[in-house]
Design an enzyme around this catalytic site. Structure first.
Site, PDB file in Angstrom:
ATOM      1  CG  HIS A 264      -2.038   0.944   1.264  1.00 54.57           C
ATOM      2  ND1 HIS A 264      -2.398   1.742   0.230  1.00 54.57           N
ATOM      3  CD2 HIS A 264      -2.870   1.275   2.289  1.00 54.57           C
ATOM      4  CE1 HIS A 264      -3.390   2.542   0.593  1.00 54.57           C
ATOM      5  NE2 HIS A 264      -3.710   2.273   1.838  1.00 54.57           N
ATOM      6  CG  HIS A 305      -4.210   0.451  -8.195  1.00 57.02           C
ATOM      7  ND1 HIS A 305      -5.543   0.407  -7.890  1.00 57.02           N
ATOM      8  CD2 HIS A 305      -3.661   1.394  -7.396  1.00 57.02           C
ATOM      9  CE1 HIS A 305      -5.804   1.302  -6.944  1.00 57.02           C
ATOM     10  NE2 HIS A 305      -4.681   1.910  -6.626  1.00 57.02           N
ATOM     11  CG  ASP A 362       3.023   4.159  -4.093  1.00 55.00           C
ATOM     12  OD1 ASP A 362       2.092   3.340  -3.994  1.00 55.00           O
ATOM     13  OD2 ASP A 362       3.109   5.179  -3.389  1.00 55.00           O
TER      14      ASP A 362
HETATM   15  C1  SDX Z   1      -1.360   2.018  -3.378  1.00 51.75           C
HETATM   16  O1  SDX Z   1      -6.136   0.715  -3.197  1.00 51.75           O
HETATM   17  C2  SDX Z   1      -5.632   1.855  -3.458  1.00 51.75           C
HETATM   18  O2  SDX Z   1      -6.286   2.701  -3.966  1.00 51.75           O
HETATM   19  C3  SDX Z   1      -4.168   2.032  -3.051  1.00 51.75           C
HETATM   20  C4  SDX Z   1      -3.492   3.337  -3.490  1.00 51.75           C
HETATM   21  C5  SDX Z   1      -4.093   4.542  -2.780  1.00 51.75           C
HETATM   22  O3  SDX Z   1      -3.934   5.666  -3.320  1.00 51.75           O
HETATM   23  O4  SDX Z   1      -4.616   4.368  -1.649  1.00 51.75           O
HETATM   24  O5  SDX Z   1      -3.626   3.502  -4.890  1.00 51.75           O
HETATM   25  C6  SDX Z   1      -2.014   3.335  -3.129  1.00 51.75           C
HETATM   26  O6  SDX Z   1      -1.337   1.214  -2.487  1.00 51.75           O
HETATM   27  C7  SDX Z   1      -0.841   1.716  -4.766  1.00 51.75           C
HETATM   28  C8  SDX Z   1      -0.266   0.259  -4.869  1.00 51.75           C
HETATM   29  C9  SDX Z   1       1.144   0.278  -4.267  1.00 51.75           C
HETATM   30  N1  SDX Z   1       1.683  -1.094  -4.179  1.00 51.75           N
HETATM   31  C10 SDX Z   1       2.650  -1.540  -5.006  1.00 51.75           C
HETATM   32  O7  SDX Z   1       3.107  -0.891  -5.955  1.00 51.75           O
HETATM   33  C11 SDX Z   1       3.169  -2.933  -4.647  1.00 51.75           C
HETATM   34  C12 SDX Z   1       3.252  -3.779  -5.927  1.00 51.75           C
HETATM   35  N2  SDX Z   1       1.872  -4.046  -6.390  1.00 51.75           N
HETATM   36  C13 SDX Z   1       1.278  -5.315  -5.969  1.00 51.75           C
HETATM   37  O8  SDX Z   1       1.615  -5.724  -4.677  1.00 51.75           O
HETATM   38  C14 SDX Z   1      -0.192  -5.410  -6.363  1.00 51.75           C
HETATM   39  O9  SDX Z   1      -0.288  -4.950  -7.648  1.00 51.75           O
HETATM   40  C15 SDX Z   1      -1.246  -4.722  -5.514  1.00 51.75           C
HETATM   41  C16 SDX Z   1      -1.149  -5.087  -4.075  1.00 51.75           C
HETATM   42  C17 SDX Z   1      -1.119  -3.239  -5.637  1.00 51.75           C
HETATM   43  C18 SDX Z   1      -2.615  -5.139  -6.052  1.00 51.75           C
HETATM   44  O10 SDX Z   1      -2.738  -6.503  -5.805  1.00 51.75           O
HETATM   45  P1  SDX Z   1      -4.060  -7.321  -6.229  1.00 51.75           P
HETATM   46  O11 SDX Z   1      -5.086  -6.428  -6.788  1.00 51.75           O
HETATM   47  O12 SDX Z   1      -4.443  -8.200  -5.074  1.00 51.75           O
HETATM   48  O13 SDX Z   1      -3.578  -8.179  -7.444  1.00 51.75           O
HETATM   49  P2  SDX Z   1      -2.834  -9.570  -7.321  1.00 51.75           P
HETATM   50  O14 SDX Z   1      -1.795  -9.507  -6.257  1.00 51.75           O
HETATM   51  O15 SDX Z   1      -3.867 -10.636  -7.237  1.00 51.75           O
HETATM   52  O16 SDX Z   1      -2.074  -9.643  -8.733  1.00 51.75           O
HETATM   53  C19 SDX Z   1      -2.711 -10.186  -9.880  1.00 51.75           C
HETATM   54  C20 SDX Z   1      -1.579 -10.821 -10.662  1.00 51.75           C
HETATM   55  C21 SDX Z   1      -0.803 -11.882  -9.853  1.00 51.75           C
HETATM   56  O17 SDX Z   1      -0.232 -12.777 -10.792  1.00 51.75           O
HETATM   57  P3  SDX Z   1      -0.986 -14.211 -11.061  1.00 51.75           P
HETATM   58  O18 SDX Z   1      -1.189 -14.870  -9.702  1.00 51.75           O
HETATM   59  O19 SDX Z   1      -2.313 -13.827 -11.728  1.00 51.75           O
HETATM   60  O20 SDX Z   1      -0.050 -14.969 -11.954  1.00 51.75           O
HETATM   61  O21 SDX Z   1      -0.594  -9.814 -10.998  1.00 51.75           O
HETATM   62  C22 SDX Z   1       0.641 -10.129 -10.361  1.00 51.75           C
HETATM   63  C23 SDX Z   1       0.333 -11.106  -9.229  1.00 51.75           C
HETATM   64  O22 SDX Z   1       1.470 -11.907  -8.944  1.00 51.75           O
HETATM   65  N3  SDX Z   1       1.169  -8.861  -9.855  1.00 51.75           N
HETATM   66  C24 SDX Z   1       2.449  -8.487  -9.914  1.00 51.75           C
HETATM   67  C25 SDX Z   1       2.490  -7.206  -9.357  1.00 51.75           C
HETATM   68  N4  SDX Z   1       1.271  -6.831  -8.972  1.00 51.75           N
HETATM   69  C26 SDX Z   1       0.451  -7.870  -9.275  1.00 51.75           C
HETATM   70  N5  SDX Z   1       3.545  -9.126 -10.401  1.00 51.75           N
HETATM   71  C27 SDX Z   1       4.705  -8.455 -10.313  1.00 51.75           C
HETATM   72  N6  SDX Z   1       4.839  -7.192  -9.791  1.00 51.75           N
HETATM   73  C28 SDX Z   1       3.753  -6.559  -9.315  1.00 51.75           C
HETATM   74  N7  SDX Z   1       3.888  -5.337  -8.799  1.00 51.75           N
END
Ligand code: SDX
Length: 426
Positions: A264, A305, A362
């Protein structure tokens, strides 16, 4: 209410569920009647759950649209100020010049913290993570403001909102000064909000500090880009804490704690660490290979996201701001080149394209914060500062409308009932 109905057929019975329409976005199915039929709904991570009705922020993840009280983030970030966005989020309308001046004056009269509060910092080691300090200090504010903790009193809610917005820059700058072993700086009411913050961060009592207007403008825009974002994890935490009737300072402290996680608000710090680990452009391909290898467990921080399945509109503005600030300062930051190379590769690679992973707020913010001189450990503190008006607006919206304590249920898969076995018989 849309007048539409959903029908759920299960175990030879049909449950009629009302469907509601908002002004924008998907319709919602009101599922509370399934309880009377002996069922819970199941939605870990709330992927498909609307937890509340809200008028504050709208996100269209497919189109990459973000509106605050109907105004696009791109317009607010380039034409408004952070204090004006705070007013908009809290009150629902853009202020008149008189309303804006009154709001600004109210904030200025609350920028100092109680003199006793400084002693809370001394309980922490100098190398404590600033988010740990901010969690503790913001939670401690409720120990000082007994005059404004009646959440049912609109005036108390309003003064708590002003106090939090006014004091977060002071508290954040004190976190930095404490970690540096430098004296705390008092706020200056002749400076605008973001300039005042930068002076408290980088000024010292021994000499005058002239705030660079380019940096002040960039800081203000960064705060705007973080101001609110619908029902994200930390905002939902604030709403959940608020539903127990906890005081606003405790609710915001809960939001700060939730924001800290690298999934997050902690992602901005994690992005800079990731860029540091990659090191140089020639290592990018190998890093991307590791991200795509499920066994490696490496994530491309700042990408992906829960809602945006297109570009995060904030990331676009952040990238423009990045270019402006670095050019204005004459900085050639190799980490910006590294980030742009990463983005370029990811946006052409099917692993990311097929999963609709794009840069989020971010991805570029840390590069600007570093150019402003803010240390990596303080990046999430900056995010918390920026998000404060959003958290408060959601808390106020919930408290000033009918609400119930948030208390989800579960799918229980544990042991059936069994009798206790004395230790000497196990
Ligand atoms: C913020 O919610 C909000 O609005 C948050 C925010 C706000 O203003 O409040 O926008 C701020 O928190 C932005 C996000 C910051 N976090 C990151 O940048 C960390 C990296 N991102 C991931 O951890 C992830 O994308 C999330 C947590 C942001 C979202 O996760 P989801 O929606 O639960 O999606 P998921 O983990 O189920 O991913 C779906 C697929 C998976 O692969 P498969 O299992 O389908 O093979 O996408 C992959 C994940 O492994 N994936 C990534 C990835 N993000 C998702 N793979 C590599 N790198 C990534 N960053």
């Amino acid at each position: 209410m849309s007048g539409k109905q959903a029908k759920l057929s299960i175990d030879q019975q049909t449950i009629d569920l009302p469907v509601y329409s908002g002004t924008l976005g998907p319709d919602v199915i009101d599922v509370k009647d399934v309880l009377a039929k002996g069922y819970f709904t199941f939605d870990p991570g709330f992927m498909a759950t609307a937890s509340c009705e809200s008028k504050i922020t709208y996100i269209d993840g497919d189109q990459g649209i973000l509106l605050h009280r109907g105004y696009p983030i791109e317009q607010l970030a380039t034409q408004s100020t952070y204090e004006e966005v705070c007013y908009l989020l809290l009150n629902g309308e853009l202020p008149s010049p008189v309303q804006m001046q009154d709001f600004r004056d109210r904030i200025k009269s609350h920028t100092m913290v109680h003199e006793q509060l400084q002693f809370f910092y001394r309980g922490f080691r100098r190398d404590a993570h600033p988010m740990a300090v901010m969690c503790g200090v913001v939670g401690a504010l409720s120990a000082f403001y007994h005059d404004s903790l009646d959440i049912r009193n609109p005036e108390h809610r309003q003064v708590s909102a002003i106090r939090l917005i006014a004091k977060m820059p002071t508290i954040a700058a004190m976190c930095y000064k404490y970690s540096e072993g430098q004296p705390f700086m008092y706020p200056r009411n002749d400076l605008d909000y973001s300039a005042n913050f930068l002076r408290m961060m980088f000024g010292n009592p021994c000499e005058d500090y002239e705030v660079n207007p380019v940096l002040a403008r960039a800081m203000d825009r960064i705060f705007i880009l973080h101001a609110d974002h619908e029902q994200n994890a930390s905002t939902s935490t604030v709403r959940m804490a608020g539903s127990t009737e906890a005081n606003p300072f405790a609710c915001i402290a809960a939001g700060i704690a939730a924001l800290w996680g690298p999934s997050h608000g902690g992602a901005n710090e994690a992005v800079l660490r990731m860029l540091g680990e990659i090191g140089s452009v020639d290592k990018v391909d190998d890093f991307v290979r590791r991200v795509k290898d499920k066994n490696d467990g490496t994530k491309l921080m700042g990408f992906g996201h829960r809602v945006y399945k297109n570009f995060d509109p904030r990331a676009k503005v952040m990238k423009q701001t990045c270019d402006e600030v670095l050019n204005a300062l004459g900085i050639q930051d190799p980490q910006l080149e590294l980030a742009m190379k990463l983005e370029d590769i990811a946006l052409k690679d099917d692993y990311f394209v097929s999963r609709k992973l794009y840069p989020n707020v971010d991805f570029y913010s840390g590069i600007i914060l570093k150019a402003i001189g803010i240390p990596m450990s303080l990046f999430t503190v900056i995010f918390a500062l920026g998000r404060t008006p959003g958290w408060i607006a959601h808390w106020q919206e919930m408290i000033s409308n009918p609400y119930k304590i948030a208390r989800p249920r579960q799918l229980y898969t544990g042991s059936l009932q069994r009798n206790y076995v004395p230790a000497n018989q196990r």
